[in-house]
Design a protein around this motif. Structure first.
Motif, PDB file in Angstrom:
ATOM      1  N   ILE A   1      64.377 -32.744  32.006  1.00 42.52           N
ATOM      2  CA  ILE A   1      65.046 -33.506  33.064  1.00 42.52           C
ATOM      3  C   ILE A   1      66.251 -32.764  33.621  1.00 42.52           C
ATOM      4  N   GLU A   2      66.798 -31.839  32.843  1.00 40.88           N
ATOM      5  CA  GLU A   2      67.819 -30.967  33.420  1.00 40.88           C
ATOM      6  C   GLU A   2      67.176 -30.058  34.469  1.00 40.88           C
TER       7      GLU A   2
ATOM      8  N   GLY B   1      83.190 -30.882  25.109  1.00 41.42           N
ATOM      9  CA  GLY B   1      81.968 -30.128  24.868  1.00 41.42           C
ATOM     10  C   GLY B   1      81.312 -29.763  26.182  1.00 41.42           C
ATOM     11  N   ARG B   2      80.018 -29.629  26.178  1.00 38.65           N
ATOM     12  CA  ARG B   2      79.314 -29.192  27.384  1.00 38.65           C
ATOM     13  C   ARG B   2      78.742 -30.362  28.157  1.00 38.65           C
ATOM     14  N   LEU B   3      78.886 -30.277  29.465  1.00 37.08           N
ATOM     15  CA  LEU B   3      78.192 -31.174  30.379  1.00 37.08           C
ATOM     16  C   LEU B   3      76.968 -30.437  30.908  1.00 37.08           C
ATOM     17  N   ASP B   4      75.870 -31.166  31.065  1.00 40.37           N
ATOM     18  CA  ASP B   4      74.648 -30.528  31.539  1.00 40.37           C
ATOM     19  C   ASP B   4      74.863 -29.840  32.887  1.00 40.37           C
ATOM     20  N   LEU B   5      75.550 -30.540  33.803  1.00 40.01           N
ATOM     21  CA  LEU B   5      75.760 -29.988  35.143  1.00 40.01           C
ATOM     22  C   LEU B   5      77.109 -30.431  35.685  1.00 40.01           C
TER      23      LEU B   5
ATOM     24  N   ALA C   1      71.650 -39.370  34.344  1.00 36.27           N
ATOM     25  CA  ALA C   1      70.355 -39.345  35.023  1.00 36.27           C
ATOM     26  C   ALA C   1      69.240 -39.450  33.995  1.00 36.27           C
ATOM     27  N   SER C   2      68.453 -40.504  34.094  1.00 34.19           N
ATOM     28  CA  SER C   2      67.340 -40.706  33.163  1.00 34.19           C
ATOM     29  C   SER C   2      66.083 -40.024  33.683  1.00 34.19           C
ATOM     30  N   TYR C   3      65.112 -39.886  32.797  1.00 34.44           N
ATOM     31  CA  TYR C   3      63.816 -39.307  33.179  1.00 34.44           C
ATOM     32  C   TYR C   3      63.181 -40.135  34.300  1.00 34.44           C
TER      33      TYR C   3
END
Length: 281
Positions: free
Chosen positions: A171-172, A196-200, A242-244
């Motif tokens: 999903i990313e 920490g890390r954010l996906d985007l 954001a979900s699948y």
């Protein structure tokens, strides 16, 4: 490798000729059949009780899994299951409509499967599979580029150019695909101090977390999610989850939310977003 392990490695399905070529005797096959460890669904084909159904159907048709069906078998990221079983054959016999046929005279490598997917599937579906093959270390971007160097391979090169070898989930991959098409700039796997890390991070303003891989299996997971969310509020970094289902079934809604969130958050000199490292990985 013993018989059952050899079968399991092939998805629970094998042809007799291949088993014999790997040193399995007729006595071993007969003993496994008698013990109920194997069954023989069609001539020359053996399977385990939990055999992959697509692989079994392909073997009984004298074919091998190919394209998206082979990608599924190898555990690559498949966005939507195929409506037909994609197979590779090296004979001229026709197959029924349950199969989509790809011609090949050799056993397929993961690289071959990726190329088939890029030629056969919609762009996003192909990207998910090929990007996952790179992320999982099954192929390299250089190898893909070498296979897509022909005059008629422009569409393949478009897919390859979108690959992010640091993607963490399907999903990313999907979210980046739609953001890119909508003209947004973004960084992936961005480090935020203390969080920490954010996906985007989109347009250096909006964080996006792809929630399909986050399941709160225990109290510690729940508390960590709350801690991160609270710190992001303090650092004035808005985040959309954001979900699948949102990304795959309603990408237009996802993009509308992104636009509205960015429009609603206009940093100024007194209150700029803080804590975001501009270095992405």
């Amino acid at each position: 490798m013993d018989l059952l392990n050899l079968m399991a490695a092939g998805g629970g399905v094998a042809r007799r000729k291949d088993l014999v070529a790997n040193g399995i005797s007729s006595h071993q096959l007969a003993a496994a059949l008698s013990a109920g460890q194997l069954s023989k669904p069609c001539r020359g084909v053996y399977c385990l009780p939990n055999a992959n159904r697509s692989a079994l159907a392909a073997a009984c048709a004298g074919a091998d899994l190919a394209c998206i069906s082979a990608a599924t078998r190898h555990g690559l990221w498949v966005l939507r299951p195929p409506t037909q079983i994609h197979v590779s054959i090296d004979h001229g016999r026709s197959l029924d409509q349950a199969f989509k046929v790809h011609r090949s005279s050799k056993p397929l490598t993961i690289l071959d499967i990726c190329v088939q997917c890029m030629r056969c599937l919609p762009e996003l579906d192909a990207l998910c599979i090929v990007e996952s093959a790179v992320v999982l270390g099954e192929v390299t971007i250089d190898a893909l580029r070498r296979r897509a160097s022909g005059r008629r391979d422009a569409s393949l090169r478009t897919v390859i150019d979108m690959i992010d070898p640091f993607s963490q989930s399907i999903i990313e991959t999907v979210s980046k695909y739609y953001l890119r098409r909508a003209g947004y700039s973004f960084q992936s796997q961005v480090y935020v101090k203390g969080v920490g890390r954010l996906d985007l991070i989109v347009e250096k303003v909006l964080g996006i977390e792809a929630d399909g891989r986050q399941f709160h299996s225990g109290a510690s997971d729940f508390e960590e999610d709350r801690r991160r969310g609270n710190l992001l509020v303090i650092k004035r970094i808005p985040v959309l989850r954001a979900s699948y289902a949102l990304l795959v079934d309603h990408p237009e809604v996802f993009l509308q939310l992104v636009r509205q969130a960015i429009d609603a958050y206009v940093p100024n000199e007194q209150h700029p977003p803080v804590g975001i490292s501009r270095q992405s990985h």
